[in-house]
Design an enzyme around this catalytic site. Structure first.
Site, mmCIF file in Angstrom:
data_model
loop_
_atom_site.group_PDB
_atom_site.id
_atom_site.type_symbol
_atom_site.label_atom_id
_atom_site.label_comp_id
_atom_site.label_asym_id
_atom_site.label_seq_id
_atom_site.Cartn_x
_atom_site.Cartn_y
_atom_site.Cartn_z
ATOM 1 N N SER A 135 0.866 -1.193 0.000
ATOM 2 C CA SER A 135 0.000 0.000 0.000
ATOM 3 C C SER A 135 0.893 1.230 0.000
ATOM 4 C CB SER A 135 -0.857 -0.009 1.276
ATOM 5 O OG SER A 135 -1.435 1.257 1.501
ATOM 6 N N TYR A 170 -3.048 -1.543 10.462
ATOM 7 C CA TYR A 170 -2.860 -1.504 9.003
ATOM 8 C C TYR A 170 -1.513 -0.890 8.657
ATOM 9 C CZ TYR A 170 -4.261 -1.057 4.087
ATOM 10 O OH TYR A 170 -4.350 -1.179 2.723
HETATM 11 P P1 NDP Z 1 -11.605 -5.982 -0.484
HETATM 12 O O1 NDP Z 1 -12.166 -5.711 0.850
HETATM 13 O O2 NDP Z 1 -12.331 -5.576 -1.706
HETATM 14 O O3 NDP Z 1 -11.282 -7.559 -0.609
HETATM 15 C C1 NDP Z 1 -10.570 -8.190 0.415
HETATM 16 C C2 NDP Z 1 -10.266 -9.612 0.000
HETATM 17 O O4 NDP Z 1 -9.448 -10.219 1.020
HETATM 18 C C3 NDP Z 1 -11.510 -10.468 -0.112
HETATM 19 O O5 NDP Z 1 -11.318 -11.383 -1.171
HETATM 20 C C4 NDP Z 1 -11.574 -11.206 1.231
HETATM 21 O O6 NDP Z 1 -12.233 -12.473 1.163
HETATM 22 C C5 NDP Z 1 -10.089 -11.417 1.458
HETATM 23 N N1 NDP Z 1 -9.754 -11.671 2.865
HETATM 24 C C6 NDP Z 1 -9.956 -10.873 3.946
HETATM 25 N N2 NDP Z 1 -9.492 -11.471 5.055
HETATM 26 C C7 NDP Z 1 -8.982 -12.670 4.666
HETATM 27 C C8 NDP Z 1 -8.372 -13.756 5.339
HETATM 28 N N3 NDP Z 1 -8.142 -13.732 6.662
HETATM 29 N N4 NDP Z 1 -7.982 -14.835 4.616
HETATM 30 C C9 NDP Z 1 -8.176 -14.885 3.277
HETATM 31 N N5 NDP Z 1 -8.749 -13.881 2.582
HETATM 32 C C10 NDP Z 1 -9.148 -12.799 3.266
HETATM 33 O O7 NDP Z 1 -10.119 -5.350 -0.437
HETATM 34 P P2 NDP Z 1 -9.197 -4.706 -1.558
HETATM 35 O O8 NDP Z 1 -9.338 -5.416 -2.840
HETATM 36 O O9 NDP Z 1 -9.362 -3.248 -1.504
HETATM 37 O O10 NDP Z 1 -7.787 -5.012 -0.896
HETATM 38 C C11 NDP Z 1 -6.918 -6.019 -1.365
HETATM 39 C C12 NDP Z 1 -5.510 -5.675 -0.908
HETATM 40 O O11 NDP Z 1 -5.158 -4.404 -1.427
HETATM 41 C C13 NDP Z 1 -5.362 -5.570 0.618
HETATM 42 O O12 NDP Z 1 -4.128 -6.130 1.001
HETATM 43 C C14 NDP Z 1 -5.358 -4.078 0.846
HETATM 44 O O13 NDP Z 1 -4.673 -3.711 2.014
HETATM 45 C C15 NDP Z 1 -4.632 -3.600 -0.395
HETATM 46 N N6 NDP Z 1 -4.831 -2.198 -0.697
HETATM 47 C C16 NDP Z 1 -6.072 -1.726 -1.047
HETATM 48 C C17 NDP Z 1 -6.243 -0.395 -1.329
HETATM 49 C C18 NDP Z 1 -7.556 0.179 -1.720
HETATM 50 O O14 NDP Z 1 -7.652 1.428 -1.776
HETATM 51 N N7 NDP Z 1 -8.573 -0.619 -2.016
HETATM 52 C C19 NDP Z 1 -5.109 0.554 -1.246
HETATM 53 C C20 NDP Z 1 -3.867 -0.055 -0.861
HETATM 54 C C21 NDP Z 1 -3.752 -1.389 -0.607
HETATM 55 P P3 NDP Z 1 -13.838 -12.609 1.438
HETATM 56 O O15 NDP Z 1 -14.499 -12.056 0.193
HETATM 57 O O16 NDP Z 1 -14.053 -14.052 1.603
HETATM 58 O O17 NDP Z 1 -14.135 -11.788 2.644
#
Ligand code: NDP
Length: 270
Positions: free
Chosen positions: A153, A166
């Protein structure tokens, strides 16, 4: 016909049911990869992602890619172990790991519940560590290298007040990437990270769904808008493919200029 960038590559993507992970899964499938879609609790969304990856492969003319969904909480080592066992049974070897799963929990840092901080660290950081270890053991046994791309991030380098767990997790992601990259470079294993800025996904529903809040957030971004997931997924493809064959230990920020510190455009101090 143009060459597909990930032809036949066996890929595990954590947190691929929704958001950035889903976009990576679909793009990689279109580039010839065979994809395992990990999710934690949202099976319906994971199945929807599976259907999209299958359609992407079909459009690209890839026959029987074998994509599948696999439930696991990446913060639990036993779940990660079972997930990799399932992966082994399906694909017999692994080429690329994408550590994408992540969560955030808001709270003033002095009042944050230690259990919440621990949960965020377990998912975002321990999850990436457990999966990286499992993948590297397999890369070493296979003997022909491998690729890891971590989802970090902008908060790897920009503090995030009110989100202590985070901030800690993403700061650590930088050294996870650099340490593994250095330790295993001589075995042909490349480890890099993508550092997204504000991206339109569920994690940001608090501001993406509110036009006023969204305008405030986007007002801080030099390019003037949040990213779409496909723009972030493109950086994962680059780092995962042989286009990045000489790149390791780096974080590629995909952030519309957020890491350029727009507030410093004009000098306001000495
Ligand atoms: P979303 O909330 O859209 O999706 C999160 C995903 O992670 C889902 O598929 C969820 O699965 C899965 N997940 C959550 N907890 C677990 C766990 N314990 N084990 C396995 N899977 C898990 O998030 P984003 O797409 O926005 O984020 C994805 C990555 O990008 C993260 O690492 C986030 O920190 C990073 N990021 C995002 C930004 C943004 O602005 N969106 C900016 C910077 C970084 P399920 O659907 O089953 O809950």
């Amino acid at each position: 016909m143009t060459e597909r960038k990930l032809e036949g590559r066996r890929v595990l993507i954590t947190g691929a049911s929704r958001g950035i992970g889903r976009a990576i899964a679909v793009l990689f499938a279109a580039e010839g990869a065979r994809v395992a879609i990990n999710y934690q609790g949202n099976r319906k969304e994971a199945e929807a992602c599976l259907a999209l990856t299958e359609a992407a492969s079909a459009r690209a003319g890839v026959l029987d890619p074998g994509h599948f969904i696999v439930q696991a909480d990446v913060g639990k080592e036993s779940d990660v172990s079972a997930m990799f066992d399932a992966f082994d049974r399906r694909f017999v070897g692994i080429d690329i790991l994408i550590n994408n799963a992540g969560i955030q929990i808001e709270s003033p840092s002095d009042k944050a519940d230690p259990k919440d901080i621990e949960r965020v660290l377990r998912t975002n950081l321990d999850g990436a560590v457990f999966c990286s270890q499992a993948a590297i053991r397999r890369f070493l046994a296979q003997g022909d290298g491998g690729v890891i791309v971590n989802c970090s991030s902008v908060h790897q380098i920009i503090p995030k007040p009110g989100y202590l767990g985070y901030s800690l997790s993403k700061g650590a992601m930088g050294n996870l990437t650099r340490t593994l990259a250095l330790e295993f470079a001589d075995r042909g294993i490349r480890v890099n990270a993508v550092g997204p800025g504000a991206t339109v996904t569920d994690i940001n529903a608090a501001w993406t769904d509110d036009p006023e809040q969204r305008a405030i957030v986007e007002g801080h971004i030099p390019l003037g808008r949040a990213a779409e997931v496909d723009e972030v997924a493109a950086a994962f493809l680059f780092l995962a493919s042989s286009d990045a064959s000489y790149i390791t230990g780096q974080t590629l920020y995909v952030c519309g200029g957020l890491t350029l510190y727009g507030e410093y455009r004009q000098n306001w101090a000495s």
